[in-house]
Motif scaffolding. Structure first.
Motif, PDB file in Angstrom:
ATOM      1  N   ILE B  71       0.695  -1.047  -0.040  1.00  0.00           N
ATOM      2  CA  ILE B  71       0.005  -0.026  -0.057  1.00  0.00           C
ATOM      3  C   ILE B  71       0.801   1.368  -0.008  1.00  0.00           C
ATOM      4  O   ILE B  71       0.663   2.059  -0.863  1.00  0.00           O
ATOM      5  CB  ILE B  71      -0.979  -0.246   1.303  1.00  0.00           C
ATOM      6  N   VAL B  74       2.630   1.941  -3.427  1.00  0.00           N
ATOM      7  CA  VAL B  74       1.571   2.102  -4.394  1.00  0.00           C
ATOM      8  C   VAL B  74       1.453   3.647  -4.200  1.00  0.00           C
ATOM      9  O   VAL B  74       1.314   4.663  -5.119  1.00  0.00           O
ATOM     10  CB  VAL B  74       0.210   1.468  -4.334  1.00  0.00           C
ATOM     11  N   TYR B  75       1.323   4.245  -2.976  1.00  0.00           N
ATOM     12  CA  TYR B  75       0.952   5.483  -2.466  1.00  0.00           C
ATOM     13  C   TYR B  75       2.145   6.491  -2.745  1.00  0.00           C
ATOM     14  O   TYR B  75       1.632   7.666  -3.259  1.00  0.00           O
ATOM     15  CB  TYR B  75       0.380   5.504  -1.303  1.00  0.00           C
ATOM     16  N   TYR B  76       3.240   6.098  -2.150  1.00  0.00           N
ATOM     17  CA  TYR B  76       4.396   6.693  -2.374  1.00  0.00           C
ATOM     18  C   TYR B  76       5.147   6.658  -3.747  1.00  0.00           C
ATOM     19  O   TYR B  76       6.384   7.151  -3.902  1.00  0.00           O
ATOM     20  CB  TYR B  76       5.234   6.563  -1.205  1.00  0.00           C
ATOM     21  N   TYR B  79       4.839   9.110  -9.023  1.00  0.00           N
ATOM     22  CA  TYR B  79       3.938   9.319 -10.363  1.00  0.00           C
ATOM     23  C   TYR B  79       4.200  10.372 -11.345  1.00  0.00           C
ATOM     24  O   TYR B  79       4.526  10.242 -12.491  1.00  0.00           O
ATOM     25  CB  TYR B  79       2.180   9.321 -10.032  1.00  0.00           C
ATOM     26  N   ALA B  87      -0.623  12.096  -8.936  1.00  0.00           N
ATOM     27  CA  ALA B  87      -0.772  11.028  -8.134  1.00  0.00           C
ATOM     28  C   ALA B  87      -2.273  10.549  -7.749  1.00  0.00           C
ATOM     29  O   ALA B  87      -3.101  11.538  -7.781  1.00  0.00           O
ATOM     30  CB  ALA B  87      -0.262  11.210  -6.845  1.00  0.00           C
ATOM     31  N   ALA B  90      -6.138   8.232  -2.313  1.00  0.00           N
ATOM     32  CA  ALA B  90      -5.861   7.283  -1.546  1.00  0.00           C
ATOM     33  C   ALA B  90      -6.637   5.853  -1.732  1.00  0.00           C
ATOM     34  O   ALA B  90      -6.133   4.829  -1.459  1.00  0.00           O
ATOM     35  CB  ALA B  90      -5.826   7.505   0.160  1.00  0.00           C
ATOM     36  N   CYS B  93      -5.136   4.065  -4.686  1.00  0.00           N
ATOM     37  CA  CYS B  93      -4.036   3.280  -4.328  1.00  0.00           C
ATOM     38  C   CYS B  93      -4.209   1.972  -3.532  1.00  0.00           C
ATOM     39  O   CYS B  93      -3.725   0.859  -3.786  1.00  0.00           O
ATOM     40  CB  CYS B  93      -2.953   4.499  -3.347  1.00  0.00           C
ATOM     41  N   ALA B  97      -3.649  -1.682  -4.603  1.00  0.00           N
ATOM     42  CA  ALA B  97      -2.571  -2.602  -3.916  1.00  0.00           C
ATOM     43  C   ALA B  97      -3.429  -3.900  -3.453  1.00  0.00           C
ATOM     44  O   ALA B  97      -2.740  -5.123  -3.479  1.00  0.00           O
ATOM     45  CB  ALA B  97      -2.133  -1.888  -2.418  1.00  0.00           C
ATOM     46  N   CYS B 171      -7.252   6.830   3.258  1.00  0.00           N
ATOM     47  CA  CYS B 171      -8.448   6.409   2.863  1.00  0.00           C
ATOM     48  C   CYS B 171      -9.464   5.980   4.032  1.00  0.00           C
ATOM     49  O   CYS B 171      -9.321   5.535   4.916  1.00  0.00           O
ATOM     50  CB  CYS B 171      -8.007   4.955   2.084  1.00  0.00           C
TER      51      CYS B 171
END
Lengths: 265, 222
Positions: B71, B74-76, B79, B87, B90, B93, B97, B171
């Motif tokens: 997670i 994918v979040y950090y 992009y 980006a 949340a 992302c 994940a 999220c």
């Protein structure tokens, strides 16, 4: 699609003409320059020791196994030449259909769908018509009452009849039966052999050719027109069924037949 | 010894908790469906040689990575710098994940299930002239689904529970709402009891379904 080549050098065309068929399973040569002809409407029983190539022969004829060499023609048209298929495999298998010892049914489908699947998906027969054909065939084989059931709830005899129905509903030109009575009790064997006899006798065209592999000598002699004894990947004896057991001359055949006649202990 | 339970302080948060539960459901359902479809396709591709040599180790690595790390990854992910796009949210992302996690687990069971497909029925299908694509559609895939169905339901249950990790990147699922409420009302036990109840309500139907599936006739038809 590759067009099949005509090899009609005779007026009386054989339904199946197998010429120089060879096939190896790994290092073992199972079929060795195999020759055989089967006429329209004829039933030929193949007998022989275990491992003599009987089942391999049937698998090669329906192209379920790739032979190394050889030509096979159906009604005078080669569908196998020098070991290479000239027609799409599915097309050959719709005309030369095989029934197995282990039934090989579709366990996720009802008996009805087992019979109609190939009709609908390959032949593109409308569902209703396919179901009518399936019904007729199932009734003929005495399994009309189990069409809504799944294979895992059928007895061995019913499952084998269903496998026969699935094959015969396609109205094939050649039916290949691979030890269809193995593993069944004597009463069910009788049940299945009666069904297949009735099926053949009621064939409208009268042209259906049957090649069967069996270890039941009585079935071979009563059901077939000819019996062929296979040894070393070749037919070593080919005689009419009614006289086969009296007239076979080769030592290998006589030993094999004698083993069936001899008491076990 | 006595604890003074007080759920009333969370009454104003019920609408927010309901919205959070909805996000939990959305996260779980989307990632379960997309992850399953992707996993089935990948599992079949993994049977192809020689690509399996490259893809299988990637699958194994992804399975080894904890979902929380996935997670964060994918979040950090940069992009804008690497892909030139802004980006994602949340929610997006976390969904990606969870989908990856569902897909790699599904792919692994599908890969094993392909080997377990009854060779007899495939031979039977070929013997009546069915083509390979028809055999896959009518014989092989239904057999694979029967084999993997119990594992899939277990994955779906896991997916609902693991979706709680999505709150760490902001999220706004049910856990995120609970954490916010706790920070304002300072009553953790009540909040987590409500959250636990929500998860029990979401998971219990699947648990019952899994039990019914275990003894179902459908599963035996293979």
């Amino acid at each position: 699609m590759v067009e099949a080549t005509l090899t009609t050098d005779q007026l009386d065309i054989d339904r199946l003409d197998i010429h120089g068929l060879s096939c190896a399973n790994g290092p073992l040569r199972v079929l060795n320059d195999f020759q055989m002809k089967v006429k329209m409407g004829e039933t030929v029983a193949i007998i022989g020791r275990s491992g003599s190539g009987k089942s391999t022969l049937l698998r090669c004829l329906s192209l379920l196994q790739q032979p190394d060499r050889g030509n096979v023609s159906l009604d005078g048209k080669n569908y196998l030449q020098n070991g290479k298929a000239l027609l799409p495999l599915w097309q050959v298998r719709q005309q030369i259909v095989m029934v197995f010892q282990d039934y090989n049914l579709f366990p996720n489908m009802t008996a009805m769908n087992n019979i109609t699947l190939a009709l609908e998906k390959v032949r593109k027969v409308p569902r209703k018509e396919a179901q009518e054909k399936a019904h007729k065939m199932a009734e003929k084989l005495g399994i009309g009452h189990v069409l809504n059931r799944y294979p895992n709830s059928l007895s061995g005899g019913q499952a084998q009849r269903l496998a026969l129905a699935r094959a015969m509903v396609l109205e094939p030109k050649v039916l290949l039966l691979d030890e269809i009575t193995s593993g069944l009790d004597p009463e069910t064997i009788l049940n299945v052999t009666e069904a297949i006899t009735e099926l053949r006798d009621s064939d409208a065209t009268g042209n259906l050719a049957i090649v069967l592999v069996t270890h039941l000598m009585q079935f071979a002699s009563d059901f077939a027109d000819r019996i062929c004894f296979l040894d070393g990947g070749k037919v070593v004896e080919d005689l009419p069924a009614e006289t086969f057991f009296q007239e076979c001359k080769m030592e290998a055949t006589r030993n094999f037949v004698a083993a069936f006649m001899r008491p076990l202990l | 010894m006595n604890y003074d339970w007080d759920f009333s302080v969370f009454l104003p948060y019920l609408p927010a908790l309901a919205r959070g539960a909805l996000i939990t459901i959305e996260l779980s359902v989307i990632s379960s469906i997309v992850g399953t479809l992707l996993g089935v396709a990948l599992g079949i591709v993994y049977r192809l040689k020689p690509i399996d040599r490259v893809l299988l180790p990637i699958n194994d690595i992804l399975r080894a990575v904890p979902l929380l790390v996935l997670i964060f990854f994918v979040y950090y992910f940069p992009y804008t710098e690497l892909l030139g796009v802004s980006a994602p949210s949340a929610f997006a992302c976390a969904t990606v994940a969870l989908t990856i996690a569902q897909a790699v687990y599904t792919a692994d069971v599908v890969r094993a299930a392909v080997d377990g497909v009854s060779q007899g029925s495939i031979l039977g299908a070929r013997s009546v002239g069915l083509r390979e694509n028809e055999i896959w559609r009518y014989i092989i895939l239904p057999d694979i689904f029967r084999q993997i169905a119990p594992s899939l339901v277990a994955f779906y249950i896991g997916n609902i529970r693991m979706s709680s990790l999505a709150s760490v990147i902001g999220c706004e699922d049910v856990v995120f709402v609970a954490r916010t409420a706790i920070s304002q009302r300072f009553r953790s036990l009540e909040a987590w009891t409500i959250v636990a109840l929500i998860y029990v309500i979401l998971v219990l139907p699947l648990t019952i379904a899994a039990r019914k599936l275990e003894s179902s006739e459908w599963l035996k038809r293979r």
